[in-house]
Design an enzyme around this catalytic site. Structure first.
Site, short mmCIF file in Angstrom:
data_model
loop_
_atom_site.label_atom_id
_atom_site.label_comp_id
_atom_site.label_asym_id
_atom_site.label_seq_id
_atom_site.Cartn_x
_atom_site.Cartn_y
_atom_site.Cartn_z
N ASP A 187 -2.74 10.67 -2.44
CA ASP A 187 -3.01 9.62 -3.42
C ASP A 187 -3.34 10.18 -4.79
OD1 ASP A 187 -3.35 6.62 -2.17
OD2 ASP A 187 -3.54 8.20 -0.67
N ARG A 205 -7.19 -0.41 -7.29
CA ARG A 205 -7.43 0.71 -6.37
C ARG A 205 -7.62 1.98 -7.20
NH1 ARG A 205 -4.86 1.27 -0.69
NH2 ARG A 205 -6.98 2.06 -0.43
N ARG A 231 0.86 -1.18 0.00
CA ARG A 231 0.00 0.00 0.00
C ARG A 231 0.89 1.23 0.00
NH1 ARG A 231 1.61 1.88 4.02
NH2 ARG A 231 0.45 3.79 3.64
N GLY A 232 0.26 2.41 -0.18
CA GLY A 232 0.99 3.64 -0.40
C GLY A 232 1.07 3.86 -1.89
N ALA A 233 0.65 5.04 -2.34
CA ALA A 233 0.51 5.28 -3.78
C ALA A 233 1.78 4.94 -4.58
CB ALA A 233 0.08 6.73 -4.03
N GLN A 260 -3.23 2.35 9.84
CA GLN A 260 -1.92 2.48 9.19
C GLN A 260 -0.97 3.34 10.02
OE1 GLN A 260 -4.88 2.96 7.64
NE2 GLN A 260 -4.79 2.39 5.47
N ASN A 263 -6.47 12.13 -0.09
CA ASN A 263 -5.57 11.37 0.79
C ASN A 263 -6.42 10.57 1.76
OD1 ASN A 263 -2.82 10.71 1.57
ND2 ASN A 263 -3.24 11.82 3.46
N LYS A 264 -5.77 9.84 2.63
CA LYS A 264 -6.47 8.97 3.57
C LYS A 264 -7.60 9.69 4.28
CE LYS A 264 -5.96 5.53 4.00
NZ LYS A 264 -6.76 4.56 3.22
#
Length: 351
Positions: free
Chosen positions: A240, A94, A51-53, A199, A250-251
């Site tokens: 993201d 995603r 995970r993480g763009a 996270q 973003n998150k």
């Protein structure tokens, strides 16, 4: 020695397989999962094992290189058709993280003029490795620029995990903490736990502790109180997707922090590489927001915590309006002011 060397890499290429740091197992165990098919790569992205763009883009690139080695066709036209199908398939994993599509497009473009399968396979592997290597350099540059926004002893709030394990190395929002440690600038991180998948609690605290960086974990609903009582001097987050006017996905919970920063009059920074920008979209209203499974909210580590049948709204991201952002920190420098104009100018220079 760089402090990030102590942190395991998120993705490693093995030639005939991909090893991904299984982030669903952290912080309790450090396990690598071996991926050998495009379907396993897709599932690993969806299940948040990687995970993480930027890391998603890297593993997608390696996934395409891996898949191309297994095509049995002898004709380049059929090879290209199979490859494009795999590109489209990975793109469904995603939808919000633009680095995924950036990496897929870059892999596509790398073999557009290729006439032999062997050469295409070689170029795809080289391009995937190049994407990973470039991301490490880009993230270090982001950290160098971000560090100019802070001073020794600052307490800085962050959310989710935009760190080394979300990229090739260094991270985006966490990069200044690592660069600062190398240069003797002590920064103290306050990490929001980041519900529902934690996270911040599981990953950000883990990787910062690996590097010997001071970190304090807080619940998401402690953020305002922490800013008020713990001398938080700034907030820094990853991204993201950033669109042409600077609106940033973003998150989920990021916009909450931006609003708090405005109220408490502290800077709110977004740290992201140029590959996270999507200048085909004019405003954040055009960003597709991924919604995830309800069990992420109704269960915690497999245990039911809400009544069965409870209606759940579980967006993975929110969009922070550009007017709440103090600056967008990229590998090329810090974007401030009229975001639409400055972003357009930056991309004109780099095109």
């Amino acid at each position: 020695m760089s402090t990030v060397v102590r942190i395991p890499r998120s993705v490693s290429w093995k030639g005939d397989a991909i090893a991904v740091l299984n982030q669903t197992k952290l912080p309790h165990s450090t396990e690598y999962k071996t991926l050998t098919t495009i379907e396993e790569v897709w599932k690993s992205i969806v299940m948040l094992e990687v995970r993480g763009a930027p890391a998603i883009g890297i593993v997608a690139a390696f996934g395409l290189a891996l898949a191309s080695k297994k095509y049995t066709t002898l004709h380049i036209e059929e090879f290209q058709k199979k490859f494009n199908r795999d590109c489209n398939y990975l793109g469904t994993s995603r939808p919000t993280a633009v680095n995924l599509f950036w990496a897929i497009d870059r892999m596509r473009e790398s073999i557009q003029e290729i006439t032999t399968i062997k050469e295409a396979q070689k170029i795809l592997e080289e391009e995937a490795l190049r994407i990973q290597q470039e991301d490490e350099a880009v993230c270090r540059s982001i950290g160098e620029h971000a560090l100019t926004c802070f001073k020794d002893g600052d307490n800085i709030l962050t959310i989710c995990n935009a760190g080394s394990i979300a990229t090739a190395r260094y991270g985006t929002a966490l990069a200044p903490f690592y660069i600062g440690k190398e240069k003797g600038v002590r920064l103290h991180a306050y990490a929001c736990e980041t519900r529902p998948v934690l996270q911040g609690g599981r990953l950000t605290t883990w990787e910062l502790k690996q590097a010997g960086i001071d970190v304090t974990l807080i619940t998401d609903n402690t953020a305002a109180h922490a800013i008020q009582t713990k001398e938080i001097s700034a907030i820094i987050v990853g991204a993201d997707r950033i669109v042409a006017n600077g609106d940033t996905a973003n998150k989920i919970g990021t916009m909450n922090l931006a609003i708090l920063a405005k109220y408490f009059d502290i800077p709110f920074y977004v740290a992201a590489p140029l590959s996270t920008f999507d200048i085909t979209k004019q405003t954040g209203a055009e960003i597709v927001i991924e919604e995830r499974d309800e069990t992420e909210v109704t269960k915690i580590f497999g245990k039911q915590v809400a009544p069965v049948g409870t209606t759940v709204y579980n967006p993975a991201f929110d969009v922070t309006p550009n007017e709440l952002i103090t600056g967008i920190i990229t590998e090329k420098g810090i974007i401030r002011g009229d975001y639409k104009r400055e972003i357009a100018s930056l991309f004109k220079k780099t095109s």
